[in-house]
Write a protein that holds these residues in place. Structure first.
Motif, PDB file in Angstrom:
ATOM      1  N   HIS A  47       0.856  -1.188   0.000  1.00  0.00           N
ATOM      2  CA  HIS A  47       0.000   0.000   0.000  1.00  0.00           C
ATOM      3  C   HIS A  47       0.891   1.236   0.000  1.00  0.00           C
ATOM      4  O   HIS A  47       1.281   1.729   1.054  1.00  0.00           O
ATOM      5  CB  HIS A  47      -0.931  -0.010   1.205  1.00  0.00           C
ATOM      6  N   ARG A  49       0.242   4.325  -1.143  1.00  0.00           N
ATOM      7  CA  ARG A  49      -0.504   5.426  -0.537  1.00  0.00           C
ATOM      8  C   ARG A  49      -1.762   4.813   0.008  1.00  0.00           C
ATOM      9  O   ARG A  49      -2.599   4.340  -0.744  1.00  0.00           O
ATOM     10  CB  ARG A  49      -0.887   6.446  -1.607  1.00  0.00           C
ATOM     11  N   ARG A  50      -1.879   4.790   1.310  1.00  0.00           N
ATOM     12  CA  ARG A  50      -2.992   4.081   1.908  1.00  0.00           C
ATOM     13  C   ARG A  50      -4.281   4.873   1.705  1.00  0.00           C
ATOM     14  O   ARG A  50      -4.308   6.084   1.871  1.00  0.00           O
ATOM     15  CB  ARG A  50      -2.751   3.882   3.401  1.00  0.00           C
ATOM     16  N   VAL A  51      -5.304   4.148   1.322  1.00  0.00           N
ATOM     17  CA  VAL A  51      -6.593   4.795   1.136  1.00  0.00           C
ATOM     18  C   VAL A  51      -7.045   5.359   2.483  1.00  0.00           C
ATOM     19  O   VAL A  51      -6.812   4.769   3.539  1.00  0.00           O
ATOM     20  CB  VAL A  51      -7.604   3.778   0.563  1.00  0.00           C
ATOM     21  N   PRO A  63      -9.537   9.405  -1.541  1.00  0.00           N
ATOM     22  CA  PRO A  63     -10.642   8.482  -1.795  1.00  0.00           C
ATOM     23  C   PRO A  63     -10.164   7.093  -2.201  1.00  0.00           C
ATOM     24  O   PRO A  63     -10.819   6.095  -1.933  1.00  0.00           O
ATOM     25  CB  PRO A  63     -11.405   9.138  -2.943  1.00  0.00           C
ATOM     26  N   VAL A  64      -9.025   7.045  -2.886  1.00  0.00           N
ATOM     27  CA  VAL A  64      -8.457   5.754  -3.267  1.00  0.00           C
ATOM     28  C   VAL A  64      -6.960   5.823  -3.053  1.00  0.00           C
ATOM     29  O   VAL A  64      -6.365   6.886  -3.151  1.00  0.00           O
ATOM     30  CB  VAL A  64      -8.723   5.417  -4.752  1.00  0.00           C
ATOM     31  N   GLY A  65      -6.346   4.702  -2.757  1.00  0.00           N
ATOM     32  CA  GLY A  65      -4.911   4.688  -2.522  1.00  0.00           C
ATOM     33  C   GLY A  65      -4.184   4.053  -3.681  1.00  0.00           C
ATOM     34  O   GLY A  65      -4.784   3.747  -4.707  1.00  0.00           O
ATOM     35  N   ILE A  66      -2.871   3.870  -3.509  1.00  0.00           N
ATOM     36  CA  ILE A  66      -2.102   3.144  -4.502  1.00  0.00           C
ATOM     37  C   ILE A  66      -1.752   1.788  -3.920  1.00  0.00           C
ATOM     38  O   ILE A  66      -1.074   1.707  -2.902  1.00  0.00           O
ATOM     39  CB  ILE A  66      -0.798   3.889  -4.860  1.00  0.00           C
ATOM     40  N   ASP A  67      -2.266   0.743  -4.532  1.00  0.00           N
ATOM     41  CA  ASP A  67      -1.944  -0.603  -4.086  1.00  0.00           C
ATOM     42  C   ASP A  67      -1.197  -1.307  -5.201  1.00  0.00           C
ATOM     43  O   ASP A  67      -1.715  -1.426  -6.293  1.00  0.00           O
ATOM     44  CB  ASP A  67      -3.215  -1.409  -3.788  1.00  0.00           C
TER      45      ASP A  67
END
Lengths: 262, 255
Positions: A47, A49-51, A63-67
């Motif tokens: 993760h 960038r955690r949502v 609103p959304v992260g980078i997984d």
């Protein structure tokens, strides 16, 4: 370059997939064979960038992260215990099971193994044995010179003894059930052994309590369906190729990066 | 002068991450219930020192960064397996799985039964019904899962009447994008996102939902990414050549 390793997990998974499919196709004509399939799951995610993280001092929430996922793993090769089709053989000692149960076979070392393969014969002592010569449980001995072996749906074996007109019941072939049939361990020779996953064996009688019934002079075919196996094979092969393509694309990217330094 | 290199580098880093996302999608092309990820990008304006009061204003530098990966929750193709323990969910709902870390959610309907008779996922975690895990008795056979998720069996001798063993919990989310992939085909709800019962979803027994990764799309995206990356590398190369020749020319002392 994470993509390289991710695609490598994909290739490894498809290789195993092809192995499982080829074993199914190889056992297309094996009596009582139950097909397997490979079950896959995605690997853990990074993760980046955690949502739900704060995107600004004012408390804006992402609103959304980078997984970024790490690929695929094989979680198991569960066996599908569905009923195979029955085929007539005309042989008195061939028995097919319609339903849940397994035949219990006693091995030379005294342990028990379980099978759906009802290809039985008589050994030199008249016992009903499987193809390896191990007696089906409970052991039933057929006297010499007796005629007309009949096995009814409950597994009762009766013969007409010499000099008699009415059949005599010699005994009853039992069946064994497991809570989780798919958890049995295959040991070759069409046999299975119990495992902690299968639960303990419960011995019983055919045609009662959902143990399934027996059918004399029939055998259960493998439950492999050629069409679905072949289409799975094509899908697996293509997936393997695509993962290989990802590896070469990632390789090209790395190559162009390393070409910067001349 | 160096800004070109740095901006180019920001794009290359972003492309590399996009490649990772594509690779993960392709690796999971045969994973049941897998949902593809997509990358989103945004411009990032350099908050450097600048002065906007003159006629010829400072030009802002714009970098690029990946902002998010979002899940593509489109349904995958369903395959008929005829296996009574396979369920495919028609709709936006998820099955609820009990893990040691708490409730998790999955679309992977390749279920099994464990030694205790509980309905579990391939990893062995119990799948929850409306009253906790669904447990089968030792004499149960002919498991039927109806369209609303009710699990019924024929019990032992009594082959005429069905016994109900439970009802699969189907939940959906107000903000599906907040779902966090945890691996092992599981999602966690994410902060401030709670599961609510989904009554409109339908369950199909004997079918399984395959991965919704579209191979053609992924392959073309992969080509696009690797070409863009190579292009960027060439651009950076040309830029550094330009710098070198400039330095050489300027440093040329006329004899």
């Amino acid at each position: 370059m994470r993509a390289l390793y991710t695609a490598a997990t994909g290739m490894a998974a498809q290789e195993l997939n092809v192995q499982v499919i080829s074993n199914n196709i190889a056992n297309l004509r094996t009596t009582g064979y139950k097909k397997q399939r490979a079950a896959f799951q995605d690997l853990i995610y990074d993760h980046v960038r955690r949502v739900g993280a704060q995107a600004s001092d004012q408390g804006t929430i992402l609103p959304v992260g980078i997984d970024l996922g790490g690929g695929v793993k094989t979680v198991g090769t569960p066996r599908l215990m569905s009923q195979g089709t029955l085929s007539q053989t005309g042989n008195d000692l061939d028995i097919a099971i319609r339903g849940e149960g397994f035949f219990k076979i006693q091995m030379p070392d005294g342990t028990y193994q379980y099978t759906r393969d009802g290809t039985f014969q008589m050994d030199n002592q008249g016992r009903i044995v499987n193809a390896q010569g191990n007696p089906v449980q409970p052991t039933i001995t057929i006297p010499q010179n007796s005629a007309g072996i009949t096995i009814n749906a409950q597994g009762q074996v009766s013969v007409t003894l010499p000099g008699q007109t009415t059949p005599t019941v010699l005994g009853q072939i039992g069946l064994t059930r497991f809570v989780n049939k798919a958890g049995l361990q295959p040991v070759g020779d069409n046999n299975f052994t119990e495992t902690p996953a299968s639960g303990p064996p419960q011995d019983g009688i055919a045609n009662i309590d959902g143990y399934g019934d027996m059918q004399q002079s029939s055998l259960e075919q493998a439950n492999v369906e050629v069409v679905s196996e072949i289409s799975d094979l094509i899908a697996a092969q293509r997936a393997y190729e695509m993962n290989a393509k990802v590896i070469s694309a990632a390789d090209q990217m790395l190559q162009s990066a390393s070409a910067l330094f001349r | 002068m160096e800004n070109t290199l740095l901006i180019g580098l920001s794009r290359q880093m972003m492309l590399e991450r996009q490649m990772d996302v594509v690779a993960n999608n392709v690796a999971n092309v045969t994973t049941n219930g897998y949902k593809a990820d997509r990358s989103l990008f945004e411009e990032y304006l350099m908050p450097g020192a600048h002065e906007d009061n003159f006629v010829g204003r400072d030009r802002r530098l714009s970098f690029v960064q990946d902002r998010a990966t979002f899940h593509d929750f489109a349904g995958g193709p369903t395959e008929q397996t005829k296996n009574p323990l396979d369920v495919a969910i028609d709709g936006k709902a998820f099955l609820v799985v009990q893990t040691p870390a708490g409730e998790r959610y999955t679309r992977d309907g390749g279920l099994q039964i464990n030694a205790q008779g509980q309905l579990v996922t391939a990893s062995g975690n119990p799948v929850l019904g409306s009253n906790g895990p669904i447990t089968f008795q030792q004499t149960d056979h002919d498991i039927t899962i109806s369209n609303d998720g009710t699990v019924t069996v024929l019990e032992g001798v009594n082959n005429a009447a069905d016994s109900i063993r439970g009802k699969l919990r189907l939940v959906s989310f107000a903000q599906a994008q907040k779902l966090l992939k945890e691996g092992s085909n599981l999602y966690s709800a994410g902060a401030g996102n709670s599961a609510r019962p989904d009554t409109s979803a339908r369950v199909h027994q004997g079918f399984i939902e395959k991965s919704n990764v579209n191979a053609v799309t992924e392959m073309s995206r992969m080509v696009e990414v690797s070409r863009a990356y190579t292009q960027m590398a060439t651009l950076l190369q040309q830029q550094s050549d330009l710098q070198r020749s400039a330095i050489e020319k300027l440093a040329d002392v006329p004899a």
